[in-house]
Design a protein around this motif. Structure first.
Motif, short mmCIF file in Angstrom:
data_model
loop_
_atom_site.label_atom_id
_atom_site.label_comp_id
_atom_site.label_asym_id
_atom_site.label_seq_id
_atom_site.Cartn_x
_atom_site.Cartn_y
_atom_site.Cartn_z
N ALA A 104 7.17 -5.28 -6.85
CA ALA A 104 6.94 -3.93 -6.33
C ALA A 104 6.99 -2.89 -7.44
O ALA A 104 6.20 -1.94 -7.46
CB ALA A 104 7.97 -3.61 -5.25
N GLY A 105 7.91 -3.06 -8.37
CA GLY A 105 8.00 -2.13 -9.48
C GLY A 105 6.75 -2.15 -10.34
O GLY A 105 6.25 -1.09 -10.78
N GLY A 118 3.85 -2.82 -9.25
CA GLY A 118 2.79 -2.21 -8.45
C GLY A 118 3.08 -0.76 -8.06
O GLY A 118 2.44 -0.24 -7.14
N MET A 119 4.00 -0.10 -8.72
CA MET A 119 4.33 1.28 -8.38
C MET A 119 3.20 2.24 -8.77
O MET A 119 2.95 3.24 -8.09
CB MET A 119 5.62 1.69 -9.09
CG MET A 119 6.11 3.09 -8.76
SD MET A 119 7.68 3.43 -9.61
CE MET A 119 8.04 5.08 -8.98
N GLU A 120 2.51 1.93 -9.83
CA GLU A 120 1.44 2.80 -10.33
C GLU A 120 0.14 2.50 -9.60
O GLU A 120 -0.21 1.33 -9.38
CB GLU A 120 1.27 2.58 -11.83
CG GLU A 120 0.22 3.45 -12.48
CD GLU A 120 0.10 3.17 -13.97
OE1 GLU A 120 -1.01 3.32 -14.52
OE2 GLU A 120 1.12 2.78 -14.58
N GLN A 175 -1.05 -3.96 -9.22
CA GLN A 175 -0.65 -4.74 -8.07
C GLN A 175 0.29 -5.88 -8.43
O GLN A 175 0.02 -6.66 -9.34
CB GLN A 175 -1.88 -5.35 -7.40
CG GLN A 175 -1.57 -6.33 -6.31
CD GLN A 175 -2.66 -6.39 -5.25
OE1 GLN A 175 -2.42 -6.05 -4.11
NE2 GLN A 175 -3.84 -6.81 -5.64
N ALA A 217 10.31 -0.64 -1.72
CA ALA A 217 8.92 -0.69 -2.18
C ALA A 217 8.07 0.33 -1.43
O ALA A 217 7.21 1.00 -2.00
CB ALA A 217 8.36 -2.10 -1.98
N ASN A 243 8.71 3.84 -2.55
CA ASN A 243 8.15 4.11 -3.88
C ASN A 243 6.63 3.93 -3.93
O ASN A 243 6.06 3.86 -5.02
CB ASN A 243 8.81 3.21 -4.92
CG ASN A 243 10.20 3.70 -5.29
OD1 ASN A 243 10.33 4.74 -5.93
ND2 ASN A 243 11.22 2.97 -4.88
N ASN A 244 6.01 3.83 -2.76
CA ASN A 244 4.55 3.72 -2.68
C ASN A 244 4.01 2.57 -3.52
O ASN A 244 2.98 2.69 -4.20
CB ASN A 244 3.88 5.03 -3.14
CG ASN A 244 4.17 6.17 -2.18
OD1 ASN A 244 4.58 5.96 -1.04
ND2 ASN A 244 3.97 7.40 -2.63
N SER A 245 4.69 1.44 -3.46
CA SER A 245 4.29 0.29 -4.27
C SER A 245 3.12 -0.46 -3.65
O SER A 245 2.92 -0.45 -2.43
CB SER A 245 5.47 -0.66 -4.43
OG SER A 245 6.49 -0.07 -5.20
N ASN A 246 2.39 -1.13 -4.50
CA ASN A 246 1.29 -1.99 -4.08
C ASN A 246 1.70 -3.44 -4.29
O ASN A 246 1.84 -3.89 -5.43
CB ASN A 246 0.03 -1.70 -4.89
CG ASN A 246 -0.37 -0.23 -4.80
OD1 ASN A 246 -0.47 0.32 -3.71
ND2 ASN A 246 -0.60 0.40 -5.95
N VAL A 247 1.94 -4.16 -3.21
CA VAL A 247 2.38 -5.54 -3.29
C VAL A 247 1.60 -6.39 -2.29
O VAL A 247 1.53 -6.05 -1.10
CB VAL A 247 3.89 -5.70 -2.99
CG1 VAL A 247 4.32 -7.15 -3.25
CG2 VAL A 247 4.72 -4.74 -3.82
#
Length: 630
Positions: free
Chosen positions: A378-379, A381-383, A387, A407, A410-414
């Motif tokens: 998740a970290g 994929g934060m930006e 991903q 996640a 923090n608007n993560s992309n996973v």
């Protein structure tokens, strides 16, 4: 024990006094005889599981026989102990079954039904399910914190907890260590450190990590040595008993010591193959056991499922294939910049091994640390535009709830792949059922996008990933341990083949019907389709809806089924927390009042493979009978 081809009556019931840390010649000889007897028995009866196709997990229980034999003799020699072989590596369940037999609680011939359906000998110990079993291990690395509580309840007793370098990777154990040290709990850890987990060797993928140094850093007294040196092993256990507070007796050995073809290999973690077991048994003079093993046959599921093709594949592997195809369209630099895959020692089980082999530069082999590994993905994929990809078993999703929330915040992309969902082919039984997957959708209604997907067959799995792979947000893709067949349309063509495109959030009409609709997904869909086709043959015109996006309401489809006479949800998820527990509310909120029914997993498992479905009443016969009820 007369029907068991190894004479367990030869077991020597010796007693040991920990105040004398030196073995006599007679005690040593008895222990060695017991060790060989029990190791032979473990190889034999776990191999009957291999012959049936339900696995064996032989290496762990085989490795730890010396320490278990010592513990048993200590229990017999004194009442200073809580006489339970607590073990936080649940796959060493063969130890529990063997000791139950030696203690007279379980007939020896029952061992030859190891992990079979309805045998009450599942792949993890379950309290109250198997005669003689005195605790439920749950999943890997969950017992030590529990044993701490038992120690608090028994302050005048010594407790043993069998552990491993794999189970020690779980974060639970770090917390347990701190509490045990702070409270001076009299817990003695007996740790098998064989440098083997499912996917590899910890010394390779977790460089710099040491079980002994980690425990010492928590303040635990550590006693290291060779687990196969019986005199030293006994001496260290005696020292641990006489040392106040928590002590870790760490025993180094190769996995499966002495088993030709397996020693030191990761393959020893799961099943000793029939071929290797036969060679072992015959070389150790166990011809009767070898002869019996040759007679064991795997049960066959001869059912023919209407509406599905004879092509079967494992969606958990298709996930990896589909990801490789998509990643292959990216440049080398783009892959490294935008994608990172974090494994939790299950790459071969979740299909991630396909990505590892094709694109090792974006793959991180990590340990049995689901929470931390998901958070790392998740970290990454934060930006925006990046991903993380994560995979593990669905049973472990419950362990990651807090990290999933973080996640989302923090608007993560996973993109997460949780395999082994539901109950199909689950000889590990209840603690490994992937039942509460809807827990992943734990955000607020206006929160960051979180979608849950359960494709019905290999073609839909591929199409699903083609659609959602680069979508922002959290995406959870579920698959089963078992293979699934290709779904066919009413004309016999592949439903998800040709120019089919997966649309996130949309439900699909697999069969129309005027008598009502069954709503299903995943591996329950082909079973529901079989039931629908057979009901139609009987003149009951029932339809079938596939809901591959589990947590998104398709308003058009909800209106369609809501206006029908009857709606029945069929799923392998927990009946308390699954799709059916939500869909009835969705219907009522919109003023729809069809007759409503809901089938799901609702009771403890029965072991075995496909037998889990009829056990829960969600096989085609159970589905048909339930739909026909008033």
């Amino acid at each position: 024990m007369s029907q068991f081809p190894i004479d367990l009556g030869a077991y020597q019931r010796i007693a040991l006094n920990p105040n004398n840390p030196t073995l006599t010649d007679e005690q040593r000889a008895s222990l060695k005889a017991n060790i060989q007897l029990c190791r032979d028995a473990i190889v034999f009866f776990t191999a009957t599981g291999a012959a049936r196709g339900v696995g064996g997990h032989t290496g762990g229980p085989y490795d730890t026989v010396p320490e278990v034999m010592i513990m048993d003799a200590l229990f017999r020699g004194s009442d200073a102990f809580v006489p339970i072989f607590f073990d936080e590596a649940g796959h060493r369940v063969a130890t529990q079954y063997l000791m139950s037999t030696l203690n007279g609680d379980l007939p020896a011939e029952r061992l030859m039904e190891y992990r079979a359906a309805h045998s009450h000998l599942p792949g993890h110990p379950e309290l109250g399910f198997t005669p003689g079993v005195k605790f439920s291990s749950g999943r890997l690395g969950h017992m030590w914190p529990y044993v701490n509580g038992v120690a608090i309840a028994n302050p005048d007793k010594v407790l043993f907890c069998l552990g491993s370098d794999g189970s020690q990777q779980e974060g639970n154990d770090a917390e347990a260590a701190r509490l045990a040290v702070a409270q001076g709990l009299n817990v003695k850890l007996i740790i098998d450190d064989n440098n083997v987990t499912i996917a590899g060797h910890p010394s390779d993928y977790l460089k710099g990590c040491s079980t002994a140094k980690t425990l010492a850093g928590q303040g635990v007294t550590v006693l290291e040595g060779d687990g196969e040196d019986l005199d030293d092993l006994y001496k260290r256990i005696c020292t641990a008993i006489s040392t106040p507070g928590p002590v870790a007796v760490i025993n180094h050995r190769p996995m499966c010591p002495g088993i030709v073809g397996l020693e030191g290999s990761t393959h020893g973690h799961d099943v000793v193959s029939v071929k290797v077991a036969l060679e072992y048994l015959e070389s150790h003079g166990r011809q009767a056991a070898a002869d019996h093993l040759r007679t064991v046959q795997a049960p066959k599921n001869d059912a023919v499922f209407l509406g599905s093709s004879d092509k079967w594949d494992a969606n958990r592997n298709v996930f990896g294939d589909a990801c490789v195809e998509i990643l292959g369209r990216m440049s080398d630099a783009e892959r490294v910049e935008k994608v990172r895959v974090v494994d939790s020692d299950l790459e071969g089980s979740c299909g991630l091994i396909k990505i590892h082999k094709a694109f090792p530069e974006v793959f991180i082999s990590s340990g049995i640390m689901e929470r931390g590994n998901f958070a790392a993905a998740a970290g990454f994929g934060m930006e925006a535009g990046k991903q993380g990809i994560f995979g593990t078993f669905s049973a472990f999703l419950e362990m990651c709830i807090s990290e999933i929330t973080m996640a989302r915040l923090n608007n993560s992309n996973v993109l997460s792949h949780f395999s082994h969902s539901g109950i199909d082919d689950m000889a590990d039984n209840t603690c490994h059922f992937g039942l509460n997957n809807m827990f992943a959708d734990n955000g607020l209604s206006d929160g960051y996008a979180t979608n849950l997907y359960f494709p019905a067959d290999p073609l839909q799995m591929k199409a699903c990933l083609e659609t959602i792979f680069f979508n922002p947000g959290l995406r959870f893709v579920f698959s089963t341990r078992s293979k699934v067949p290709t779904i066919l349309d009413s004309n016999g063509n592949e439903f998800f083949g040709g120019d089919y495109k997966f649309v996130s959030g949309k439900d699909e009409v697999i069969r129309e019907g005027s008598a009502g609709y069954i709503v299903s997904f995943g591996e329950a869909l082909y079973r529901s389709l079989d039931a629908v086709e057979r009901l139609k043959q009987q003149g009951v015109d029932v339809g079938l809806i596939n809901k591959p996006t589990l947590n998104v309401i398709d308003e058009d489809m909800l209106a369609k089924i809501g206006k029908s006479p009857k709606v029945m949800v069929v799923e392998a998820f927990n009946r308390k927390t699954g799709l059916g527990s939500r869909m009835g509310t969705w219907l009522l909120e919109r003023g729809y009042t069809p007759k409503y029914a809901h089938l799901g997993t609702h009771k403890e498992g029965c072991g075995g493979l496909w037998e889990q479905f009829p056990h829960q009443g969600i096989d085609p016969a159970g589905i048909m009978a339930s739909f026909l009820k008033d």
